[in-house]
Scaffold this motif. Structure first.
Motif, mmCIF file in Angstrom:
data_model
loop_
_atom_site.group_PDB
_atom_site.id
_atom_site.type_symbol
_atom_site.label_atom_id
_atom_site.label_comp_id
_atom_site.label_asym_id
_atom_site.label_seq_id
_atom_site.Cartn_x
_atom_site.Cartn_y
_atom_site.Cartn_z
ATOM 1 N N LEU A 35 0.830 -1.203 0.000
ATOM 2 C CA LEU A 35 0.000 0.000 0.000
ATOM 3 C C LEU A 35 0.863 1.251 0.000
ATOM 4 C CD1 LEU A 35 -2.760 1.470 0.381
ATOM 5 C CD2 LEU A 35 -2.420 1.192 2.831
ATOM 6 N N CYS A 385 -9.047 -0.961 3.668
ATOM 7 C CA CYS A 385 -8.024 -1.725 2.965
ATOM 8 C C CYS A 385 -8.313 -3.223 3.015
ATOM 9 C CB CYS A 385 -6.649 -1.434 3.569
ATOM 10 S SG CYS A 385 -5.285 -2.241 2.718
ATOM 11 N N TYR A 395 -6.561 -0.351 -3.680
ATOM 12 C CA TYR A 395 -6.740 0.672 -2.659
ATOM 13 C C TYR A 395 -5.537 1.603 -2.664
ATOM 14 C CZ TYR A 395 -7.072 2.897 1.938
ATOM 15 O OH TYR A 395 -7.137 3.818 2.954
ATOM 16 N N SER A 397 -4.245 5.032 -0.637
ATOM 17 C CA SER A 397 -4.571 5.863 0.522
ATOM 18 C C SER A 397 -4.712 7.326 0.128
ATOM 19 C CB SER A 397 -3.463 5.722 1.566
ATOM 20 O OG SER A 397 -3.659 6.599 2.641
#
Length: 397
Positions: A35, A385, A395, A397
């Motif tokens: 991520l 997430c 995903y 952020s």
């Protein structure tokens, strides 16, 4: 450039097994590592990230961003450093060109020189690339993985990495300055009876909180480069207005915008304070506007940092902390003895309570001492997430 970058990784003893994140190793990364890597790749433009691992060998703390360039471009270099500083995570940025390695300090505030970003801001050193691996390893021995993981590098470089120059500290300090300036400016216009009957501090806090949120929404872009505000949104409040700072040129346009957003969001983030419209004048909005666009020359403000911030890069958790900062300031601007919650403390606690890894299930979070909501923001990010991973969604952020 890939071969040059790989030679740097080899000289530093970095690979995907000991914390290096590169595009080819996505499938081997932890959820958080993947991520974070995709986020910094998209928003900053880096090619790799090196993470410090915990005692269990799990990559946890970003330490170095790597970016490769086909040729040296001072504007691109300066922009990379500014964005890396705004992200506020890894302290080091390595920029690799065909013949040099430039190492930057991401705790060093960017600066402008002659109206443009200075490519030497934050520069620690420039190292000529060597032809053979052993020579390259000797040149980079100070930055070798063992030096970083053992703490030797940080002990010898302690004075270089000043936490007061990090994006979170400078942003908070800038907000204290404009907060104090506006409070004093309004007080000078009011007599003592008016000062007692009006909550000037609440008015200034409301004005600044709304401004931060609007700037965040204005600059934050989705995958199609669109913000929350569609093209032409501001023009409905003031003819030819294209951004929030244009709106601040008119008091009526500013408060029409505030009323519109208060109704749209239907919450307690943007409410107007009692008597605010009558108390705030166009001089106050002009002061705020000059601060936001960096046109002030007041020496006590030291440096106009605001144009250096990128709210599409600054972590959402830091925006949450701003509200906590205002809560902990007294009327005269002094700290009350408590401070906003550091992001690393939030991450450490949430890793214990609700780690990134795991399957999604409906979960309730309770924060009985909730201030700015920073723990709840982080919990929500992790919850989303997990849901998106379980549903094979991407995903960012």
């Amino acid at each position: 450039m890939n071969s040059i970058l790989n030679s740097i990784f080899t000289a530093l003893d970095l690979n995907p097994k000991n914390g290096l994140a590169v595009e080819d190793s996505l499938s081997d990364m932890t959820t958080y590592q993947r991520l974070f890597f995709k986020q910094v790749q998209e928003k900053v433009g880096v090619d790799a990230v090196y993470f410090l691992r915990d005692s269990d060998g799990i990559a946890k703390i970003p330490l170095i961003y790597f970016s490769a360039m086909d040729k040296y471009d001072p504007n691109e270099v300066a922009t990379l450093h500014r964005l890396a500083w705004n992200l506020g995570e890894a302290p080091l940025l390595f920029i690799v060109t065909p013949d040099e390695l430039k190492i930057f300090n991401n705790y060093k505030t960017p600066r402008k020189k002659d109206g443009t970003l200075d490519p030497k801001a934050g520069l620690i050193e420039t190292i000529k690339l060597a032809d053979d691996l052993e020579s390259q390893r000797q040149q980079l021995v100070h930055y070798n993985r063992i030096q970083l993981e053992s703490g030797d590098f940080w002990r010898t470089s302690m004075t270089r990495f000043d936490s007061k120059a990090r994006v979170d500290a400078t942003l908070m300090n800038n907000l204290k300055i404009i907060r104090s300036t506006l409070i004093k400016q309004i007080k000078r216009r009011l007599d003592k009876e008016q000062q007692r009957s009006v909550n000037i501090v609440a008015i200034v806090h409301g004005l600044l909180s709304r401004s931060i949120l609007i700037k965040y929404l204005e600059e934050r872009k989705d995958s199609n480069k669109n913000s929350v505000f569609p093209t032409g949104f501001y023009a409905q409040f003031l003819k030819n207005a294209e951004c929030y700072t244009d709106i601040l040129m008119s008091k009526h346009a500013t408060y029409n915008l505030f009323n519109c957003l208060e109704e749209k969001f239907n919450g307690d983030m943007l409410p107007l304070v009692d008597d605010e419209f009558d108390i705030v004048c166009e001089d106050d909005l002009r002061t705020l506007r000059l601060f936001l666009i960096g046109d002030t020359e007041l020496t006590r403000w030291q440096i106009a940092l605001w144009p250096l911030y990128s709210f599409d890069v600054i972590p959402i958790q830091l925006i949450s902390s701003i509200y906590e900062l205002f809560f902990h300031l007294s009327d005269n601007g002094d700290d009350k003895g408590t401070y906003y919650t550091p992001l690393h403390l939030v991450d450490m606690l949430m890793d214990e309570v609700y780690p990134w890894e795991g399957t999604f299930s409906p979960t309730t979070f309770l924060d009985p001492s909730c201030g700015s909501g920073i723990f709840l923001v982080e919990a929500y990010r992790r919850l989303v997430c997990r849901w998106m991973r379980n549903n094979n969604r991407t995903y960012i952020s």
